[in-house]
Design an enzyme around this catalytic site. Sequence first.
Site, mmCIF file in Angstrom:
data_model
loop_
_atom_site.group_PDB
_atom_site.id
_atom_site.type_symbol
_atom_site.label_atom_id
_atom_site.label_comp_id
_atom_site.label_asym_id
_atom_site.label_seq_id
_atom_site.Cartn_x
_atom_site.Cartn_y
_atom_site.Cartn_z
ATOM 1 N N GLU A 37 10.863 66.289 21.889
ATOM 2 C CA GLU A 37 10.450 66.392 20.300
ATOM 3 C C GLU A 37 9.323 66.668 20.344
ATOM 4 O O GLU A 37 8.652 67.548 19.381
ATOM 5 C CB GLU A 37 10.948 64.991 19.737
ATOM 6 C CG GLU A 37 12.261 64.904 19.460
ATOM 7 C CD GLU A 37 13.048 65.681 18.711
ATOM 8 O OE1 GLU A 37 12.639 65.888 17.469
ATOM 9 O OE2 GLU A 37 13.866 66.482 19.241
ATOM 10 N N TRP A 93 13.017 74.186 8.007
ATOM 11 C CA TRP A 93 13.788 74.773 6.892
ATOM 12 C C TRP A 93 14.129 76.226 7.207
ATOM 13 O O TRP A 93 15.146 76.675 6.770
ATOM 14 C CB TRP A 93 12.696 75.022 5.672
ATOM 15 C CG TRP A 93 12.545 73.599 4.960
ATOM 16 C CD1 TRP A 93 11.808 72.556 4.914
ATOM 17 C CD2 TRP A 93 13.733 73.226 4.020
ATOM 18 N NE1 TRP A 93 12.166 71.662 4.148
ATOM 19 C CE2 TRP A 93 13.547 71.991 3.530
ATOM 20 C CE3 TRP A 93 14.664 73.787 3.393
ATOM 21 C CZ2 TRP A 93 14.120 71.362 2.394
ATOM 22 C CZ3 TRP A 93 15.711 73.213 2.546
ATOM 23 C CH2 TRP A 93 15.311 72.109 1.788
ATOM 24 N N TRP A 124 8.909 70.316 20.769
ATOM 25 C CA TRP A 124 9.095 71.092 19.607
ATOM 26 C C TRP A 124 8.100 71.098 18.563
ATOM 27 O O TRP A 124 7.682 72.285 17.996
ATOM 28 C CB TRP A 124 10.398 70.456 18.887
ATOM 29 C CG TRP A 124 11.801 70.785 19.290
ATOM 30 C CD1 TRP A 124 12.721 70.193 20.141
ATOM 31 C CD2 TRP A 124 12.392 72.113 18.849
ATOM 32 N NE1 TRP A 124 13.757 70.971 20.097
ATOM 33 C CE2 TRP A 124 13.586 72.275 19.499
ATOM 34 C CE3 TRP A 124 12.104 73.318 18.056
ATOM 35 C CZ2 TRP A 124 14.338 73.163 19.187
ATOM 36 C CZ3 TRP A 124 12.966 74.227 17.793
ATOM 37 C CH2 TRP A 124 14.129 74.188 18.606
ATOM 38 N N TRP A 167 19.321 84.731 -3.556
ATOM 39 C CA TRP A 167 19.362 83.256 -3.638
ATOM 40 C C TRP A 167 19.827 83.063 -5.226
ATOM 41 O O TRP A 167 19.430 83.778 -6.212
ATOM 42 C CB TRP A 167 18.034 82.662 -3.444
ATOM 43 C CG TRP A 167 17.589 82.891 -2.150
ATOM 44 C CD1 TRP A 167 16.539 83.605 -1.727
ATOM 45 C CD2 TRP A 167 18.009 82.132 -0.943
ATOM 46 N NE1 TRP A 167 16.378 83.513 -0.365
ATOM 47 C CE2 TRP A 167 17.113 82.500 0.134
ATOM 48 C CE3 TRP A 167 19.255 81.007 -0.624
ATOM 49 C CZ2 TRP A 167 17.037 82.108 1.609
ATOM 50 C CZ3 TRP A 167 19.055 80.537 0.513
ATOM 51 C CH2 TRP A 167 18.545 81.236 1.596
ATOM 52 N N ASN A 190 15.517 62.512 10.480
ATOM 53 C CA ASN A 190 15.622 64.117 10.939
ATOM 54 C C ASN A 190 16.899 64.651 10.790
ATOM 55 O O ASN A 190 16.822 65.559 10.416
ATOM 56 C CB ASN A 190 14.829 64.103 12.293
ATOM 57 C CG ASN A 190 14.617 65.626 12.573
ATOM 58 O OD1 ASN A 190 13.891 66.367 11.934
ATOM 59 N ND2 ASN A 190 15.444 66.099 13.698
ATOM 60 N N TRP A 200 15.092 78.709 0.619
ATOM 61 C CA TRP A 200 14.470 77.593 1.563
ATOM 62 C C TRP A 200 13.186 77.189 1.039
ATOM 63 O O TRP A 200 12.519 76.048 1.454
ATOM 64 C CB TRP A 200 14.521 77.961 3.053
ATOM 65 C CG TRP A 200 13.631 78.902 3.296
ATOM 66 C CD1 TRP A 200 14.032 80.289 3.259
ATOM 67 C CD2 TRP A 200 12.515 79.331 3.659
ATOM 68 N NE1 TRP A 200 13.079 81.115 3.579
ATOM 69 C CE2 TRP A 200 11.914 80.599 4.093
ATOM 70 C CE3 TRP A 200 11.447 78.108 3.932
ATOM 71 C CZ2 TRP A 200 10.657 80.843 4.511
ATOM 72 C CZ3 TRP A 200 10.186 78.594 4.509
ATOM 73 C CH2 TRP A 200 9.755 79.988 4.738
#
Length: 436
Positions: free
Chosen positions: A259, A366, A262, A290, A325, A343
């Site tokens: 993590e 996102w 990341w 959208w 998360n 988004w």
Amino acid sequence: MHKPVVTIFWFRRDLRLRDNRGLFEALNAGLPVVPLFIFDRDILDKLNDRADARVGFIQQEISALNDELKAVGSSMLVKHATPAEAWEELLTEYDVKNIFANHDYEPYARTRDEQLATLFSQKGIAFHTFKDHVIFEKDEVVKDDGKPYTVFTPYSRKWLQRLSETGIKTYPSETLLTRCEQQKNREIPSLESMGFEPSSISIPGKEYTNVLANYGKNRDFPALPATSRIGLHLRFGTLSIRELVQTAQTVADKTWLMELIWREFYFTILWHFPHSATQAFKPAYDRIEWRNNEQEFAAWCAGKTGYPIVDAGMRELNTTGFMHNRVRMIVASFLCKHLLIDWRWGEAYFAQKLLDYEQSSNVGGWQWAAGCGNDAAPYFRVFNPTLQTQKFDAQLVYVKKWVPEFSDPFTYSKPIVDHAFARERVLSVYKKALEK
């Protein structure tokens, strides 16, 4: 009038005196060091919430640093201004020979530092910045041909390889604090004097080791206190990333270490592709039509979609400034794919609400959920909120905590969209955009 000849260390996202690379370098530069923090009005004036808990957290941490510095005869110099205004004042108060800071990687910060570097150069002042917020940055973990990685797995392998080659060096800045300018009588501006007020949101502590042994096994279950909750401390540097990685290396389960990698992967993406802060990493996805229904967006924000796991997540966020998360992925997927809302709307809402808001990770997350980012979930993957609930909150402990009316069908909201219908709709819309 004689002006004191000094070095200035500018605290930004590194609010600690311990193992602070830039501070360490400043304290070794040979002149008295003025510890500086600027409450940046270019940022603060754009905040909607006068009780923003992040501002209170920063003010609290700066006050704590000030108390530590007073113990060695120094104190923090704190300005509430735009950086340009603050530095204009400082350069009239001091004969500044050097300015030290740590790197900041976000687009706003890069522009700010480039502009100030020009000013400092014109004044004959050396501006030194250092890597402190990450283990590896910029071009330190790239492909063999020098190009940046855009897929996480090979990036993580190279990251670990580089770590094994270089190790981790720490910087004991805390042992050199007596080299700070001897000036004890400075005070920290109050929240009220800056136009803010205290928040009712509680701040997570800095303890994180208690969850690491079982992190990989328990991290996906939002009802369990199984995550470290230290994102806020990473965001503002009140904990050292070097200490965290050293700790992660001692744990058999490497999930938590991954993590942290990341996080650095997303830093690298934003550094190399700064346009991805506001545009789809995969340009074809900017052609998506959208729906952007404002009433449905308001329902999502308020946690009133009729999907209990989504509503629980949004209410947790609105109440605490935190969201688990796994639930972040579910609510983000729901907004983009069930409601076909851009988004960027969700990213901006999270930016307002999350205590641990980190632009690179938030944008990356996102875009992952929307399918338009690097190494993202494929566009045809549409989370089923009901199945996600059954898998990760089977006893509904998390749902009932945040959506107490869920068990009463007469009071709980009806779903604002049917899952099967929404899935077919988004697949059609995405396919149309990507085939153009």
